[in-house]
Design a protein around this motif. Structure first.
Motif, PDB file in Angstrom:
ATOM      1  N   VAL A  41      10.060-101.833  73.937  1.00 23.06           N
ATOM      2  CA  VAL A  41      10.351-103.084  73.226  1.00 23.06           C
ATOM      3  C   VAL A  41      10.988-104.087  74.176  1.00 23.06           C
ATOM      4  O   VAL A  41      10.659-105.282  74.151  1.00 23.06           O
ATOM      5  CB  VAL A  41      11.268-102.809  72.007  1.00 23.06           C
ATOM      6  CG1 VAL A  41      11.800-104.090  71.419  1.00 23.06           C
ATOM      7  CG2 VAL A  41      10.515-102.022  70.956  1.00 23.06           C
ATOM      8  N   ALA A  42      11.883-103.627  75.034  1.00 26.80           N
ATOM      9  CA  ALA A  42      12.506-104.539  76.006  1.00 26.80           C
ATOM     10  C   ALA A  42      11.465-105.085  76.975  1.00 26.80           C
ATOM     11  O   ALA A  42      11.506-106.259  77.351  1.00 26.80           O
ATOM     12  CB  ALA A  42      13.621-103.812  76.763  1.00 26.80           C
ATOM     13  N   GLY A  43      10.513-104.252  77.381  1.00 27.05           N
ATOM     14  CA  GLY A  43       9.439-104.720  78.261  1.00 27.05           C
ATOM     15  C   GLY A  43       8.576-105.768  77.588  1.00 27.05           C
ATOM     16  O   GLY A  43       8.220-106.786  78.197  1.00 27.05           O
ATOM     17  N   GLU A  44       8.235-105.540  76.318  1.00 28.24           N
ATOM     18  CA  GLU A  44       7.445-106.529  75.581  1.00 28.24           C
ATOM     19  C   GLU A  44       8.210-107.832  75.419  1.00 28.24           C
ATOM     20  O   GLU A  44       7.639-108.917  75.550  1.00 28.24           O
ATOM     21  CB  GLU A  44       7.056-105.969  74.214  1.00 28.24           C
ATOM     22  CG  GLU A  44       6.080-104.813  74.279  1.00 28.24           C
ATOM     23  CD  GLU A  44       5.900-104.135  72.936  1.00 28.24           C
ATOM     24  OE1 GLU A  44       6.491-104.617  71.938  1.00 28.24           O
ATOM     25  OE2 GLU A  44       5.172-103.131  72.878  1.00 28.24           O
ATOM     26  N   ALA A  45       9.503-107.723  75.142  1.00 24.84           N
ATOM     27  CA  ALA A  45      10.321-108.931  75.004  1.00 24.84           C
ATOM     28  C   ALA A  45      10.399-109.684  76.329  1.00 24.84           C
ATOM     29  O   ALA A  45      10.332-110.921  76.361  1.00 24.84           O
ATOM     30  CB  ALA A  45      11.721-108.567  74.511  1.00 24.84           C
ATOM     31  N   ALA A  46      10.523-108.955  77.422  1.00 24.79           N
ATOM     32  CA  ALA A  46      10.579-109.602  78.732  1.00 24.79           C
ATOM     33  C   ALA A  46       9.260-110.314  79.037  1.00 24.79           C
ATOM     34  O   ALA A  46       9.261-111.416  79.602  1.00 24.79           O
ATOM     35  CB  ALA A  46      10.885-108.569  79.815  1.00 24.79           C
ATOM     36  N   GLU A  47       8.141-109.697  78.645  1.00 24.10           N
ATOM     37  CA  GLU A  47       6.842-110.356  78.845  1.00 24.10           C
ATOM     38  C   GLU A  47       6.755-111.650  78.040  1.00 24.10           C
ATOM     39  O   GLU A  47       6.298-112.681  78.543  1.00 24.10           O
ATOM     40  CB  GLU A  47       5.706-109.420  78.423  1.00 24.10           C
ATOM     41  CG  GLU A  47       5.411-108.316  79.405  1.00 24.10           C
ATOM     42  CD  GLU A  47       4.269-107.439  78.917  1.00 24.10           C
ATOM     43  OE1 GLU A  47       3.484-107.897  78.073  1.00 24.10           O
ATOM     44  OE2 GLU A  47       4.183-106.296  79.390  1.00 24.10           O
ATOM     45  N   ARG A  48       7.191-111.600  76.784  1.00 25.54           N
ATOM     46  CA  ARG A  48       7.131-112.801  75.942  1.00 25.54           C
ATOM     47  C   ARG A  48       8.036-113.895  76.492  1.00 25.54           C
ATOM     48  O   ARG A  48       7.667-115.073  76.483  1.00 25.54           O
ATOM     49  CB  ARG A  48       7.523-112.465  74.507  1.00 25.54           C
ATOM     50  CG  ARG A  48       6.437-111.726  73.767  1.00 25.54           C
ATOM     51  CD  ARG A  48       6.687-111.736  72.283  1.00 25.54           C
ATOM     52  NE  ARG A  48       7.995-111.237  71.914  1.00 25.54           N
ATOM     53  CZ  ARG A  48       8.233-110.017  71.462  1.00 25.54           C
ATOM     54  NH1 ARG A  48       7.241-109.174  71.323  1.00 25.54           N
ATOM     55  NH2 ARG A  48       9.450-109.644  71.140  1.00 25.54           N
ATOM     56  N   VAL A  49       9.220-113.518  76.967  1.00 19.22           N
ATOM     57  CA  VAL A  49      10.125-114.511  77.542  1.00 19.22           C
ATOM     58  C   VAL A  49       9.512-115.102  78.803  1.00 19.22           C
ATOM     59  O   VAL A  49       9.586-116.314  79.038  1.00 19.22           O
ATOM     60  CB  VAL A  49      11.510-113.878  77.834  1.00 19.22           C
ATOM     61  CG1 VAL A  49      12.356-114.776  78.703  1.00 19.22           C
ATOM     62  CG2 VAL A  49      12.222-113.580  76.537  1.00 19.22           C
ATOM     63  N   GLY A  50       8.892-114.270  79.620  1.00 18.59           N
ATOM     64  CA  GLY A  50       8.235-114.766  80.829  1.00 18.59           C
ATOM     65  C   GLY A  50       7.096-115.711  80.508  1.00 18.59           C
ATOM     66  O   GLY A  50       6.936-116.751  81.165  1.00 18.59           O
ATOM     67  N   GLN A  51       6.302-115.385  79.489  1.00 19.03           N
ATOM     68  CA  GLN A  51       5.213-116.276  79.090  1.00 19.03           C
ATOM     69  C   GLN A  51       5.752-117.605  78.566  1.00 19.03           C
ATOM     70  O   GLN A  51       5.212-118.668  78.879  1.00 19.03           O
ATOM     71  CB  GLN A  51       4.338-115.603  78.029  1.00 19.03           C
ATOM     72  CG  GLN A  51       3.533-114.443  78.554  1.00 19.03           C
ATOM     73  CD  GLN A  51       2.868-113.668  77.439  1.00 19.03           C
ATOM     74  OE1 GLN A  51       3.087-113.917  76.263  1.00 19.03           O
ATOM     75  NE2 GLN A  51       2.030-112.700  77.830  1.00 19.03           N
TER      76      GLN A  51
END
Length: 118
Positions: A41-51
């Motif tokens: 979940v943290a990885g997915e959140a980091a991807e969304r923040v990066g996008q």
């Protein structure tokens, strides 16, 4: 007689320790699974923040003075922003109207009981 008592106590202690070890192992397994899930979940959140950061950097807002810009362009931009705001307001009002209709049809307690049943 004392031999049987001590034997039963030793067997009971071994069984208790085995049960305790089993509980600890199960807890550790659950903890590892939870940590793995949290990492995903943290990885997915980091991807969304990066996008989102990349999208914000691709189209940064203007921070320059607009004193000498064409008034027609500025008015068009203002009107577009207002239309977008009015559309969002209309969407919120439609969603709120649906909630208000559900409130007028039943009480909070009835909705809560129906939610728990279903």
């Amino acid at each position: 007689m004392w031999g049987w008592i001590w034997t039963s106590l030793a067997v009971a202690a071994v069984l208790f320790l085995a049960w305790l070890a089993w509980r600890v192992v199960r807890s550790v397994i659950a903890l590892v699974r939870g940590a793995g899930r949290a990492g995903r979940v943290a990885g997915e959140a980091a991807e969304r923040v990066g996008q989102a950061a990349a999208a914000a950097q691709a189209d940064p807002p203007r921070v320059t003075a607009t004193w000498h810009d064409d008034p027609a362009v500025l008015q068009a931009r203002r009107d577009a922003l207002r239309r977008a705001r009015w559309e969002r307001r209309g969407q919120r009002r439609r969603a709120q109207a649906e909630v208000w209709r559900t409130w007028s049809r039943s009480t909070w307690l009835e909705r809560r009981q129906a939610q728990r049943r279903g």
